[in-house]
Design a protein around this motif. Sequence first.
Motif, short mmCIF file in Angstrom:
data_model
loop_
_atom_site.label_atom_id
_atom_site.label_comp_id
_atom_site.label_asym_id
_atom_site.label_seq_id
_atom_site.Cartn_x
_atom_site.Cartn_y
_atom_site.Cartn_z
N ASP A 158 47.89 44.95 37.57
CA ASP A 158 47.11 46.53 37.23
C ASP A 158 45.69 46.45 38.64
O ASP A 158 45.01 47.14 37.74
N SER B 151 41.25 48.33 37.37
CA SER B 151 40.62 47.77 36.34
C SER B 151 40.55 46.86 36.69
O SER B 151 39.39 46.07 35.98
N PRO B 152 40.67 46.24 38.07
CA PRO B 152 40.08 44.36 38.44
C PRO B 152 39.07 44.90 38.81
O PRO B 152 37.62 44.28 38.47
N ASP C 100 41.61 46.27 44.63
CA ASP C 100 42.90 45.46 43.79
C ASP C 100 43.57 44.96 44.28
O ASP C 100 44.05 44.09 43.18
N HIS D 219 49.02 45.16 29.50
CA HIS D 219 49.38 44.04 30.61
C HIS D 219 50.71 44.47 31.00
O HIS D 219 51.25 44.04 30.96
N TYR E 65 44.44 40.46 36.94
CA TYR E 65 44.83 40.62 37.87
C TYR E 65 44.70 40.82 39.93
O TYR E 65 44.20 39.62 40.11
#
Lengths: 783, 121
Positions: free
Chosen positions: A164, A168-169, A337, A412, A742
């Motif tokens: 992701d 998102s991270p 990320d 995920h 992540y």
Amino acid sequence: MVVKGNTYNLELYKDMYTWQEGDYQVFRTTQWSAPGCHNGCGVLFYVKDGKVEKIEGDPQNGWNCGTLCMRCLDILESMYDENRLKYPMKRAYEDRGKNKWERITWDEAYDIIEEKVRYIQKNYGHESIIAEIGTGRNVWWQVPWGCFAGLQSPNQTGAFLSGDSCYSPRSSILALMSGEYLTSDMSQMLPDRYESKEWVVPECITIWGCNPIMSNGDGYLGHWIVEAMKRGSELVMVDPRINWLSAKAKHWLRLRPGTDAALAMAILNVMIKEKLCDYDFIEKWTYGFDDIAKAVEDMTPARASEICWIPEQDIIDAARFMATAKPMAMHWGVAIDQQPSATPTGQALICIAAVTGQIDNPGGSLVTRSAYNISLFSQEGFEDNITEEQKEKRLGMHKYPMRGTGISAMAHTDVVLESIETDGASNDCEQYPIMMQWMQGCNPIANMAAEAPRVYEAICKVPFNVVVDVVMTPTAMACADLLLPAAMGSERDSIRAWWWPLRAITKITDYYEAHGDEQILLDLVNRLNPSAAPGEEVKDWVNDLLANHSEADFDFDYLKEKVIVWPEWHYYKHEKGLLRWDGEPGFNTPTGKIELRVDWLEANGLSPVPFYEEPHESPYSTPELYKEYPLVLTTGARSYEYFHSEHRNLPSIRAFHPDPLVEVNPETCKELGLEEGDWVWIENQRSRCRQRIKFNPGLDKRVVAAEHGWWFPESDPERLFNVFDSNINNLTTQCDIGKSGYGAAYKCLLCKIYKCTEENSVITPTAQVLDKGGFKYERKRLS
Amino acid sequence: MSANALANQKYGLLIHYDFCTGCHSCEMACKKEYGLEQDQFGIKVAQYGPVQNSEKKWEFFYMPMLTDLCTLCAPRVAEGKLPTCVHHCQAKVMQYGTIDELAEQLKLTPKSALFAPKCNA
Ligand code: SF4
Ligand code: SF4
Ligand code: SF4
């Protein structure tokens, strides 16, 4: 002296929704993909006989203040491209990969979808259907809702973006540490922008892991930073490449890709050791400072210098400037990320913003929410449409507890991939197979999927696939059974609230039978689960959102007339009791403070403080591999021309940037006998792809930077537009991610490069994948 | 100034290239406004660098140049609009005006260039 451009003639550029100018009807609205980018710039469409004939930037719109980038300036080529999808089409399952489509009506398409969905729901369960979206497009609030309310599946997800690795991270660790999102302040919250009395020009802007003037990521227009620079802001630029911003920076920290956590910890080390922090802020508003001091104690600038390949003194100088410059704005990008240590890197960066006290102050890092608190971005707002039991079946929720903290309602990506590969045997919840993909506004095998050939196999394995897009893509050619034509920005009603202010997107024209993404999802919900639908028209849906899921006291018609509406903005919200549910001062975290140390992480088996982890494939962690592949590979740098895999089909844009480019230091090229413009193979233990050399004398000699998103719309659709030939994601990998779940190594791998010759180019990567069963190597699995 | 004196004014573009980001908006805006062929430009951005100078400082400049196809957007200006390159410049580094007033500005703005294109002749 600030050159402000010229004053626009406001007698011609009106503060209205529409007016007549000569033969043209002018419409004032917002453009958001498709085509486009993460942004929603204010535009004027000049319409004659129902057709858009011209576009201009809207001078009355405080987001872009009249400017436009080359992509919107070339919007007519996108809108009226002969290859745009015009009608819904179906293809027989056995014809996948072949250009054999049959035009059908929307009703026929919905009939097929309804029949398939009900069959799958009955025989396999609602969760067997996955909905996938692409990054930053105007589908990311609509598809989650359509997935939950219509398909009634908990599994909406980014299309095979390993780990992701986009936002998102950062957003998940931000939520844990600060309870909110943070955005650097370039006056974008205030209608008078740079002239606002409340705004303060940042003395320092720290730009970490992005080139915002090209990428415009995360609901942010990069050129705002240039306006701040014109008014005196100086930059600390953390980037492996020299680019226009790093060349202009006061401090350019040229780090080895993937070592960001070590650098951030060393900067904290200097700030703490030299007592340069804002102790008043730390005392009042943070939790766990002593733990952070301890965690970074050993990460001296000398040690970080060796890890990051940056001179020690540069780290010290930058740290001193970042700590003493007031205000200091932190702007961080997707490179954070796209490495396995995404979460610890995020932890360290949030610590920097907090210990310098640069939170929610003018010119600092703003605690940011969507305008009027409209619940689009978080996606959780839509989860009422699925049961608790269904939520338990979301893939990845159990394996990666950070996903269960109410931050992200997405399945995920790597767990989804393994689920497809193992027919559900590897699921971290109940075992069920994936029977259908609903893919909207995404083109994973050309763009976001790591290990593209592996993902190609997976998407083709799923029994039934619906693709919604604006043109025929490699992904659609590969796997779609149904292909639905999506409308572009000016052909749909919609709203834009990422982040601030609130803007209307209005339908002013149409194209054959293309429908807006909203309309398609609304139709889907009305077919499958009508009780969840707020009405039949997009306007009903938007009005429902405004009335019941926001603090706005107006409806869509009002917003459409105004085009752009700015709510009242407040700085220092934590001091004023404007953040917490209980109305008390403080942040939305268990301690009410910014949690430098996150106890919750520790309770869930993760490190409560930042730490440094070497990239998984690197000169130091895999020295044997490094002997064979002696260059560090970073991927995905942006250009002005393209937004990810979009725009390759537009002749005017393509002329500026016809081929995929890999940046290499000229001295490295000399050693390898390569010249600028040469086609080279970029190769590692997984696979290879070809791109053309572009000299970059500012790159470390040991690092190369390759582009992503390349396919060739002009080539044979049945060869999937040669999508694998120049695809840097032949070299990246799935299922080798951070412990938090992540971060994947899009930015930090190893490779070698060598010149393409006739002999070594006989079997192209596309031929290898389509005709020869792909590349042979051991695929990684989630541990 | 009398109407006659105004009519004799020469016009140009002042470009504060210090902050030109090389974004190509000026080029694309011009091409689209006048339907220019792929290899035709009214304005074209040149590049210097990235290169380290003798003081070990990185230099990286862009500089848009006006070609002989540039009309200073006469039709737009007649309507009361700005030249489209100026209107859309993402870094807002371009100014349209009389050579006289732009020359005054030029004195105060280092790393700028003043263009008086052929159409002024
Ligand atoms: S940044 Fe460019 S592509 Fe994106 S909306 Fe603005 S003008 Fe369009
Ligand atoms: S002034 Fe007009 S004609 Fe001249 S370069 Fe700019 S856009 Fe082109
Ligand atoms: S539009 Fe402005 S910033 Fe962009 S290249 Fe042209 S002059 Fe430079």
